[in-house]
Design a protein around this motif. Structure first.
Motif, PDB file in Angstrom:
ATOM      1  N   TYR A 133      33.073   9.602  10.003  1.00 20.88           N
ATOM      2  CA  TYR A 133      33.364   8.478  10.888  1.00 20.88           C
ATOM      3  C   TYR A 133      34.832   8.545  11.306  1.00 20.88           C
ATOM      4  CZ  TYR A 133      35.021   6.655   6.388  1.00 20.88           C
ATOM      5  OH  TYR A 133      35.649   6.502   5.189  1.00 20.88           O
ATOM      6  N   GLY A 134      35.243   7.525  12.057  1.00 25.44           N
ATOM      7  CA  GLY A 134      36.632   7.487  12.507  1.00 25.44           C
ATOM      8  C   GLY A 134      36.834   8.294  13.775  1.00 25.44           C
ATOM      9  N   ARG A 135      38.075   8.359  14.210  1.00 22.85           N
ATOM     10  CA  ARG A 135      38.421   9.037  15.453  1.00 22.85           C
ATOM     11  C   ARG A 135      38.639  10.528  15.213  1.00 22.85           C
ATOM     12  NH1 ARG A 135      40.146   5.111  19.282  1.00 22.85           N
ATOM     13  NH2 ARG A 135      41.187   6.734  20.489  1.00 22.85           N
ATOM     14  N   LEU A 136      38.498  11.286  16.274  1.00 24.54           N
ATOM     15  CA  LEU A 136      38.777  12.720  16.192  1.00 24.54           C
ATOM     16  C   LEU A 136      40.287  12.934  16.124  1.00 24.54           C
ATOM     17  CD1 LEU A 136      36.285  14.131  18.859  1.00 24.54           C
ATOM     18  CD2 LEU A 136      36.108  14.340  16.385  1.00 24.54           C
ATOM     19  N   PRO A 137      40.781  13.707  15.157  1.00 24.77           N
ATOM     20  CA  PRO A 137      42.228  13.933  15.076  1.00 24.77           C
ATOM     21  C   PRO A 137      42.706  14.818  16.223  1.00 24.77           C
ATOM     22  CG  PRO A 137      41.082  15.276  13.464  1.00 24.77           C
ATOM     23  CD  PRO A 137      40.042  14.375  14.067  1.00 24.77           C
ATOM     24  N   LEU A 138      43.872  14.501  16.764  1.00 21.96           N
ATOM     25  CA  LEU A 138      44.434  15.290  17.856  1.00 21.96           C
ATOM     26  C   LEU A 138      44.746  16.715  17.424  1.00 21.96           C
ATOM     27  CD1 LEU A 138      46.854  12.690  19.521  1.00 21.96           C
ATOM     28  CD2 LEU A 138      44.538  13.335  20.210  1.00 21.96           C
ATOM     29  N   SER A 139      44.914  16.930  16.110  1.00 23.77           N
ATOM     30  CA  SER A 139      45.247  18.269  15.623  1.00 23.77           C
ATOM     31  C   SER A 139      44.134  19.277  15.884  1.00 23.77           C
ATOM     32  CB  SER A 139      45.560  18.220  14.125  1.00 23.77           C
ATOM     33  OG  SER A 139      44.438  17.761  13.393  1.00 23.77           O
ATOM     34  N   LEU A 140      42.901  18.794  16.139  1.00 25.76           N
ATOM     35  CA  LEU A 140      41.825  19.732  16.472  1.00 25.76           C
ATOM     36  C   LEU A 140      42.159  20.544  17.711  1.00 25.76           C
ATOM     37  CD1 LEU A 140      38.502  17.742  15.849  1.00 25.76           C
ATOM     38  CD2 LEU A 140      39.561  19.465  14.388  1.00 25.76           C
ATOM     39  N   CYS A 141      42.992  19.984  18.586  1.00 28.05           N
ATOM     40  CA  CYS A 141      43.360  20.682  19.816  1.00 28.05           C
ATOM     41  C   CYS A 141      44.227  21.909  19.544  1.00 28.05           C
ATOM     42  CB  CYS A 141      44.087  19.744  20.772  1.00 28.05           C
ATOM     43  SG  CYS A 141      43.071  18.366  21.355  1.00 28.05           S
ATOM     44  N   ARG A 142      44.699  22.062  18.306  1.00 31.39           N
ATOM     45  CA  ARG A 142      45.508  23.229  17.960  1.00 31.39           C
ATOM     46  C   ARG A 142      44.660  24.439  17.587  1.00 31.39           C
ATOM     47  NH1 ARG A 142      50.057  20.294  14.072  1.00 31.39           N
ATOM     48  NH2 ARG A 142      50.866  18.859  15.669  1.00 31.39           N
ATOM     49  N   LEU A 143      43.356  24.272  17.549  1.00 30.02           N
ATOM     50  CA  LEU A 143      42.465  25.373  17.168  1.00 30.02           C
ATOM     51  C   LEU A 143      42.276  26.297  18.369  1.00 30.02           C
ATOM     52  CD1 LEU A 143      39.822  23.345  15.116  1.00 30.02           C
ATOM     53  CD2 LEU A 143      41.686  24.752  14.228  1.00 30.02           C
ATOM     54  N   SER A 144      43.272  27.107  18.610  1.00 33.94           N
ATOM     55  CA  SER A 144      43.269  27.945  19.814  1.00 33.94           C
ATOM     56  C   SER A 144      42.243  29.070  19.755  1.00 33.94           C
ATOM     57  CB  SER A 144      44.659  28.534  20.046  1.00 33.94           C
ATOM     58  OG  SER A 144      45.077  29.295  18.931  1.00 33.94           O
ATOM     59  N   HIS A 145      41.700  29.368  18.560  1.00 28.13           N
ATOM     60  CA  HIS A 145      40.689  30.421  18.432  1.00 28.13           C
ATOM     61  C   HIS A 145      39.273  29.878  18.326  1.00 28.13           C
ATOM     62  CE1 HIS A 145      44.025  33.097  16.515  1.00 28.13           C
ATOM     63  NE2 HIS A 145      44.061  33.097  17.833  1.00 28.13           N
ATOM     64  N   ILE A 146      39.122  28.568  18.335  1.00 23.24           N
ATOM     65  CA  ILE A 146      37.808  27.977  18.105  1.00 23.24           C
ATOM     66  C   ILE A 146      36.859  28.338  19.247  1.00 23.24           C
ATOM     67  CG2 ILE A 146      38.107  25.745  19.268  1.00 23.24           C
ATOM     68  CD1 ILE A 146      36.701  26.092  15.748  1.00 23.24           C
ATOM     69  N   GLN A 147      35.651  28.763  18.886  1.00 27.27           N
ATOM     70  CA  GLN A 147      34.634  29.096  19.872  1.00 27.27           C
ATOM     71  C   GLN A 147      33.370  28.252  19.707  1.00 27.27           C
ATOM     72  OE1 GLN A 147      35.840  33.825  20.121  1.00 27.27           O
ATOM     73  NE2 GLN A 147      33.711  33.274  20.093  1.00 27.27           N
ATOM     74  N   ILE A 148      33.175  27.723  18.509  1.00 29.64           N
ATOM     75  CA  ILE A 148      32.022  26.852  18.267  1.00 29.64           C
ATOM     76  C   ILE A 148      32.529  25.612  17.544  1.00 29.64           C
ATOM     77  CG2 ILE A 148      29.843  26.579  17.040  1.00 29.64           C
ATOM     78  CD1 ILE A 148      29.400  29.594  17.414  1.00 29.64           C
ATOM     79  N   LEU A 149      32.383  24.454  18.184  1.00 25.07           N
ATOM     80  CA  LEU A 149      32.805  23.179  17.615  1.00 25.07           C
ATOM     81  C   LEU A 149      31.591  22.251  17.625  1.00 25.07           C
ATOM     82  CD1 LEU A 149      34.999  21.253  16.576  1.00 25.07           C
ATOM     83  CD2 LEU A 149      35.510  20.675  18.957  1.00 25.07           C
TER      84      LEU A 149
END
Length: 855
Positions: free
Chosen positions: A593-609
């Motif tokens: 629960y809760g909000r999505l953390p802005l730090s997820l935007c730092r996952l520059s290699h992420i291909q599947i979220l």
């Protein structure tokens, strides 16, 4: 391999030894600061007796002009500078090749560049005339056109290795290389040789290279004309011929049988085809007695394997893997192969049918029989094999209990793969088995049951997935001793209980897959000791609690798959802050629960979220456009991050994803998948426009949230999108016309929103099912049954201001009709007013006239 990087003044300590003749400092991490000591400390008499010098694998050793010290070693015969960076060394050929006693020179992978090759041409005929061995391999940019003329100075040269040197622009290279009178070993693998040079091969006279024993032309672009040269040149002395990975077609030429000295022949990775019977028909040839290694894997041969293969009495390696061979293999095929050591029959449709008590005449080292059918019974002939270190019998149709004698492994066993059979029963205690260090065992996809036994501590990889094992995994802790294990896959069993808290004993673990079992409880904190962990799969279990903060210490993680558990709490910010290499993040179907953390935007290699089926609320972060791996093609770093770093083999990751409404497992095509799934949460607000920067997305699912606002007109920028699901939200307005530009779109769901207007026309859109648009009462047009007003009355202007059919007046707009209506009203009432005034005037005149008459 002793680290001398911190040793001060080592040249004085070593090179001043008065009787030193042999010095090897390979891979000692020598650095360039030591070369100045070489220059200043070696006088003309020091080390004059040195004959052998090996400084290889010290990449940072050299500086500009620093090879002058070599001139003091007048007696030097052997010099190895492989993997030493010489790219900045000026005039190195004169420094090296002028050594009067030099006979062996290795400069492999030294970053040599073409600017130095003119110096080769300046070398006089007497320099290095005694050189016998020259290795310049893996210096791709070394050569320029016409620059092989310098080879004529090396008339004594016997060994020449130019592997990985680009010779595509070198004119007439065959005459420069093959005319060396003493040459017996020639390696030109991966030199970008093309078929246009083969006429030059044909022009070389029959006496050239007549002494050649070893010829490697693999990994080039040569065609069948190379065959004609080989047999025109009458290289009767040739013992090794490697033509793998070229562009050869057709059958194997029969004139190979005339190479009576040939011992090693490889034609693998070409487009050769046809039956092997034609080639194997010449039983009287001298090649029958000489051939030892025969490699034709990865071609297109069909039909059965001729029994005459058994006439090759000296054959040690038989490799016919990955063709389209069929038929039955019997004892007759191996009757005379007493020296056979390597057998590669895998990836064919062969049936091995031997008598029950057959004892082969050979002792094999490597046995590769995967995909061949060995019969339902466990092959008893393996009991006679005492020396094998590789055994691959996966997908072999075996349905049996493994006999007790089999578990007495040969002492050097390195690979054991019996996966994808129907083997069953319990496994014995294997902790005392004789396995080689870093051995790999794969028993996956069988029907083994019972508890998991103890295994040897020196294993690198253990795969027991897709079986029926049950009970806890306490075997990991029973020995209380560190293990060498790097990959552990126990997924898809019925294992249960809490995870043991002893992961400190498996510190080298790279792959941990416990998915699809019945584990419960909290994920233990000791998992943080797995600092090398890259692939973590714990999905479809019963784990509870927060995601353990200790996981942030596993900074090498590439995949985190914790989906379908009962984890709760917020998505932790440390995922984006501490896991820079993350490519796959799957937290689907938990209680987050809760909000999505802005730090997820730092996952520059992420291909599947995938964060679907949780209780996450708030807005989608505007910074989502920073997920840059989703905006670049697959040549980005995220595609190369799947490393082959298991000691005995590699690991191919996988992901279980909901794709177009079905749960599918992606493995071989995983690197092509780039997707975001935030469906079934409590997200609200607008879809950020920045999401359209992620132009390599193939799937986007934001369905069943509380998202509102318009669908951005830039949606058409997601040109690779195959699946788009925005259903079950509160989106309104028209569907953007740009959505019809999504040419790969095969799944679209915009149902249950408040969309209005006409559905855009486009081949992809109209071919979709109407259910993709239901629940939007104000939508109209194909593929929905309800037509739009302009489609019902195409020849008239509707109330929305659409033009009448064939009306080309661009000035008639909605404003025009408003103005016209107002004009009509004003005009009408104006006429009425004037008419009233006129009537009053007439009546007044009429009354006046009547009064005058009466008077």
């Amino acid at each position: 391999m002793v680290n001398l990087s911190q040793v001060v003044n080592w040249p004085n300590k070593v090179l001043m030894l008065p009787s030193l003749i042999h010095l090897s400092l390979s891979d000692c991490r020598l650095i360039s600061t030591t070369t100045s000591q070489l220059l200043s400390m070696i006088n003309a008499n020091s080390s004059s007796q040195l004959i052998f010098l090996d400084l290889s694998w010290n990449y940072d050793l050299m500086e500009t002009h620093n090879l002058d010290w070599l001139t003091h070693f007048s007696s030097l015969q052997y010099l190895d500078l492989s993997r030493v960076n010489l790219s900045q060394v000026v005039n190195w050929p004169n420094k090296v090749l002028m050594l009067p006693s030099l006979i062996h020179l290795s400069l492999s992978d030294c970053s040599l560049i073409s600017t130095t090759t003119p110096q080769f041409l300046s070398i006089n005929a007497n320099s290095s005339s005694q050189l016998l061995f020259l290795d310049l391999s893996e210096n791709y940019d070394l050569m320029e056109p016409h620059n092989l003329d310098w080879l004529t100075h090396f008339s004594s040269l016997q060994y020449l290795d130019l592997n990985g040197v680009n010779l595509s622009q070198v004119v007439n290279w065959p005459n420069k290389v093959l005319m060396l009178p003493s040459l017996i070993h020639l390696s030109l693998s991966d030199c970008s040789l093309i078929s246009t040079t083969t006429p030059q091969l044909l022009s070389i006279n029959a006496n050239s290279s007549s002494q050649l024993l070893f010829l490697d032309l693999s990994y080039n672009y040569l065609t069948n004309s190379v065959f004609h040269w080989l047999f025109n040149a009458t290289i009767s002395s040739l013992r090794t011929l490697n033509l793998a990975e070229n562009q050869l077609v057709g059958g194997i030429p029969k004139y190979f049988w005339n190479l009576c000295a040939l011992e090693y022949l490889t034609l693998s990775y070409n487009n050769l085809n046809g039956s092997l019977y034609e080639f194997m028909s010449n039983e009287s040839s001298c090649l029958v007695d000489s051939l030892q290694d025969f490699h034709i894997s990865n071609n297109r041969f069909i039909g059965s394997l001729p029994e005459s293969i058994g006439n090759l009495s000296n054959l040690q390696t038989l490799d016919v893997a990955q063709n389209s061979l069929t038929g039955v293999i019997t004892e007759a095929h191996f009757s005379n192969l007493t020296k056979l050591k390597m057998l590669y029959l895998y990836s064919n449709s062969l049936i091995l049918r031997f008598s029950y008590n057959w004892v082969p005449p050979f002792q094999l080292y490597s046995i590769y029989l995967s995909s061949c059918k060995l019969g339902s019974a466990f092959p008893k002939w393996l009991q006679s094999q005492k020396n094998y270190y590789q055994l691959y019998i996966s997908d072999a149709g075996i349905s049996d209990i493994i006999p007790a004698w089999f578990w007495n492994f040969p002492p050097r066993l390195t690979y054991l793969d019996m996966s994808n059979n129907q083997l069953h029963g319990n496994l014995p205690d294997l902790s005392s088995s004789r396995l080689d260090d870093f051995a790999s065992i794969d028993l996956s996809a069988n029907r083994f049951d019972g508890s998991i036994p103890l295994f040897p501590l020196n294993m690198a990889s253990l795969d027991l997935s897709n079986n029926r094992f049950s009970g806890p995994v306490s075997f990991l802790c029973k020995l209380n001793t560190p293990m060498l294990l790097e990959s552990l896959n126990l997924s898809n069993n019925t294992l249960s209980g809490e995870l043991p808290d002893c992961w400190t004993y498996i510190r080298d673990l790279i792959v941990l897959n416990l998915a699809n079992n019945n584990f419960y409880g909290k994920i233990p904190d000791s998992i943080s000791s797995l600092e090398s962990l890259q692939f973590l799969h714990l999905s479809n279990n019963g784990f509870v609690g927060n995601m353990p903060m200790s996981l942030q210490n596993c900074s090498e993680l590439i995949t985190i798959d914790l989906g379908a558990n009962n984890l709760f709490g917020m998505v932790p910010p440390w995922i984006g802050n501490n896991l820079p290499n993350l490519v796959i993040l799957n937290l689907r179907s938990n209680q987050l629960y809760g909000r999505l953390p802005l730090s997820l935007c730092r996952l520059s290699h992420i291909q599947i979220l995938d964060l679907s089926l949780n209780k996450i609320e708030g807005t989608i972060p505007e910074c989502i456009y920073n997920l840059t791996a989703m905006s670049h093609t697959m040549d980005t770093i995220s595609s190369a991050i799947y490393a082959d770093n298991i000691s005995r083999g590699s690991y191919t990751d996988y992901a279980s994803l909901v794709w177009k409404g079905r749960e599918l497992v992606f493995k071989n095509s995983l690197r092509l998948v780039k997707m975001i799934d935030l469906s079934n949460n409590k997200l609200y607000g607008e879809i950020p426009e920045g999401i359209t920067n992620l132009i390599e997305l193939v799937a986007l699912n934001l369905s069943r949230n509380n998202l509102s606002g318009l669908i951005t007109p830039k949606i058409g920028l997601l040109r690779n999108l195959q699946s788009l699901d925005l259903s079950g939200n509160q989106l309104y307005g028209e569907i953007p016309m740009s959505i019809s530009n999504l040419n790969f779109l095969s799944q679209l769901d915009l149902s249950a929103n408040n969309l209005s207007g006409k559905i855009p026309t486009g081949t992809q859109i109209q071919s979709l099912d109407a259910s993709a648009f239901l629940g939007n009462p104000k939508l109209c047009g194909s593929p929905l049954p309800n037509k739009c007003p302009e489609d019902l009355h195409p020849n008239y202007i509707n109330t929305q201001g659409h033009k009448k059919e064939n009306d080309d007046d661009g000035f008639i707009t909605k404003g025009f009709y408003v103005a016209a209506t107002l004009g009509f009203i004003v005009g009408f009432w104006g006429v009425c007013c004037i008419s009233v005034l006129n009537i009053r005037y007439i009546m007044k005149r009429l009354i006046s006239n009547v009064r005058m008459i009466l008077a």
